[in-house]
Design a protein around this motif. Structure first.
Motif, mmCIF file in Angstrom:
data_model
loop_
_atom_site.group_PDB
_atom_site.id
_atom_site.type_symbol
_atom_site.label_atom_id
_atom_site.label_comp_id
_atom_site.label_asym_id
_atom_site.label_seq_id
_atom_site.Cartn_x
_atom_site.Cartn_y
_atom_site.Cartn_z
ATOM 1 N N UNK A 91 39.021 46.454 56.445
ATOM 2 C CA UNK A 91 38.954 47.911 56.302
ATOM 3 C C UNK A 91 38.506 48.214 54.878
ATOM 4 N N UNK A 92 37.794 49.298 54.657
ATOM 5 C CA UNK A 92 37.353 49.637 53.295
ATOM 6 C C UNK A 92 38.541 49.658 52.322
ATOM 7 N N UNK A 93 38.397 48.943 51.220
ATOM 8 C CA UNK A 93 39.432 48.889 50.184
ATOM 9 C C UNK A 93 40.497 47.843 50.396
ATOM 10 N N UNK A 94 40.663 47.318 51.613
ATOM 11 C CA UNK A 94 41.744 46.360 51.861
ATOM 12 C C UNK A 94 41.528 45.041 51.124
ATOM 13 N N UNK A 95 40.304 44.693 50.875
ATOM 14 C CA UNK A 95 40.001 43.434 50.203
ATOM 15 C C UNK A 95 40.494 43.440 48.757
ATOM 16 N N UNK A 96 40.799 44.600 48.207
ATOM 17 C CA UNK A 96 41.222 44.697 46.818
ATOM 18 C C UNK A 96 42.720 44.474 46.623
ATOM 19 N N UNK A 97 43.463 44.238 47.667
ATOM 20 C CA UNK A 97 44.901 44.014 47.560
ATOM 21 C C UNK A 97 45.175 42.587 47.088
ATOM 22 N N UNK A 98 46.101 42.442 46.129
ATOM 23 C CA UNK A 98 46.419 41.106 45.626
ATOM 24 C C UNK A 98 47.060 40.223 46.695
ATOM 25 N N UNK A 99 47.647 40.817 47.732
ATOM 26 C CA UNK A 99 48.200 40.003 48.817
ATOM 27 C C UNK A 99 47.082 39.283 49.569
ATOM 28 N N UNK A 100 45.866 39.784 49.443
ATOM 29 C CA UNK A 100 44.713 39.153 50.083
ATOM 30 C C UNK A 100 43.969 38.271 49.088
ATOM 31 N N UNK A 101 43.720 38.786 47.904
ATOM 32 C CA UNK A 101 42.896 38.070 46.938
ATOM 33 C C UNK A 101 43.670 37.058 46.125
ATOM 34 N N UNK A 102 44.981 37.230 46.021
ATOM 35 C CA UNK A 102 45.760 36.451 45.079
ATOM 36 C C UNK A 102 45.735 37.164 43.741
ATOM 37 N N UNK A 103 46.343 36.566 42.717
ATOM 38 C CA UNK A 103 46.367 37.211 41.405
ATOM 39 C C UNK A 103 44.950 37.506 40.915
ATOM 40 N N UNK A 104 44.762 38.677 40.369
ATOM 41 C CA UNK A 104 43.447 39.095 39.898
ATOM 42 C C UNK A 104 43.452 39.118 38.377
ATOM 43 N N UNK A 105 42.506 38.420 37.762
ATOM 44 C CA UNK A 105 42.374 38.396 36.309
ATOM 45 C C UNK A 105 41.442 39.527 35.891
ATOM 46 N N UNK A 106 41.968 40.452 35.082
ATOM 47 C CA UNK A 106 41.163 41.589 34.655
ATOM 48 C C UNK A 106 39.890 41.154 33.950
ATOM 49 N N UNK A 107 39.995 40.135 33.098
ATOM 50 C CA UNK A 107 38.819 39.667 32.357
ATOM 51 C C UNK A 107 37.722 39.205 33.318
ATOM 52 N N UNK A 108 38.123 38.597 34.428
ATOM 53 C CA UNK A 108 37.145 38.136 35.429
ATOM 54 C C UNK A 108 36.504 39.322 36.129
ATOM 55 N N UNK A 109 37.294 40.334 36.453
ATOM 56 C CA UNK A 109 36.763 41.515 37.129
ATOM 57 C C UNK A 109 35.774 42.273 36.250
ATOM 58 N N UNK A 110 36.093 42.375 34.973
ATOM 59 C CA UNK A 110 35.236 43.118 34.047
ATOM 60 C C UNK A 110 33.819 42.548 34.036
ATOM 61 N N UNK A 111 33.708 41.236 34.178
ATOM 62 C CA UNK A 111 32.377 40.606 34.193
ATOM 63 C C UNK A 111 31.503 41.106 35.337
ATOM 64 N N UNK A 112 32.137 41.613 36.411
ATOM 65 C CA UNK A 112 31.406 42.013 37.603
ATOM 66 C C UNK A 112 31.175 43.518 37.707
ATOM 67 N N UNK A 113 31.637 44.279 36.713
ATOM 68 C CA UNK A 113 31.439 45.725 36.752
ATOM 69 C C UNK A 113 29.982 46.090 36.481
ATOM 70 N N UNK A 114 29.549 47.138 37.127
ATOM 71 C CA UNK A 114 28.214 47.676 36.844
ATOM 72 C C UNK A 114 28.260 48.350 35.475
ATOM 73 N N UNK A 115 27.113 48.492 34.810
ATOM 74 C CA UNK A 115 27.097 49.164 33.509
ATOM 75 C C UNK A 115 27.767 50.533 33.589
ATOM 76 N N UNK A 116 28.683 50.787 32.663
ATOM 77 C CA UNK A 116 29.418 52.062 32.642
ATOM 78 C C UNK A 116 30.631 52.076 33.526
ATOM 79 N N UNK A 117 30.848 51.012 34.314
ATOM 80 C CA UNK A 117 32.005 50.958 35.214
ATOM 81 C C UNK A 117 33.281 50.712 34.446
ATOM 82 N N UNK A 118 34.419 51.157 35.005
ATOM 83 C CA UNK A 118 35.712 50.962 34.352
ATOM 84 C C UNK A 118 36.680 50.341 35.337
#
Length: 120
Positions: A91-118
């Motif tokens: 379902x849209x947005x469900x993939x973002x739950x840590x129960x699905x993805x496991x622990x999420x490292x903010x530093x890793x996520x930041x690398x994948x943001x589009x320019x100007x994304x937060x």
């Protein structure tokens, strides 16, 4: 099975399979999937071979069994997530739950943001 057989045959085979699996992950990240196919074939063969042995041998080392169960459960969840992704079941947005993805490292996520994304 005798301890000598484990030392001389089984343990070296397991170590080779682990090395092959690690290589497969590295190669898959660069687009080469043949090593992953080989590694999955090894694990499938091991799974079939275990059917004839049974599970009693784990009783010799409960810490090893606990480690196996923990990683087996994680592998099962990861496989289920891959299946759901390929089948388009999220379902849209469900993939973002840590129960699905496991622990999420903010530093890793930041690398994948589009320019100007937060992260907010």
């Amino acid at each position: 099975m005798e301890l000598r057989q484990w030392r001389n045959k089984v343990i070296p085979n397991f170590e080779g399979m682990r090395t092959n699996a690690n290589e497969a992950v590295v190669n898959a990240k660069s687009g080469k999937l043949s090593t992953m196919r080989s590694a999955t074939g090894n694990l499938h063969g091991l799974s079939k071979d275990m059917d004839g042995i049974g599970w009693e041998w784990w009783e010799a080392n409960s810490a090893l069994w606990d480690n196996y169960v923990e990683h087996s459960n994680l592998a099962e969840q990861m496989g289920d997530n891959i299946y759901k992704t390929l089948a388009g079941y999220w379902r849209p947005g469900s993939i973002l739950k840590e129960s699905i993805t496991g622990p999420v490292a903010e530093a890793e996520l930041i690398k994948h943001l589009k320019p100007g994304g937060t992260m907010d």
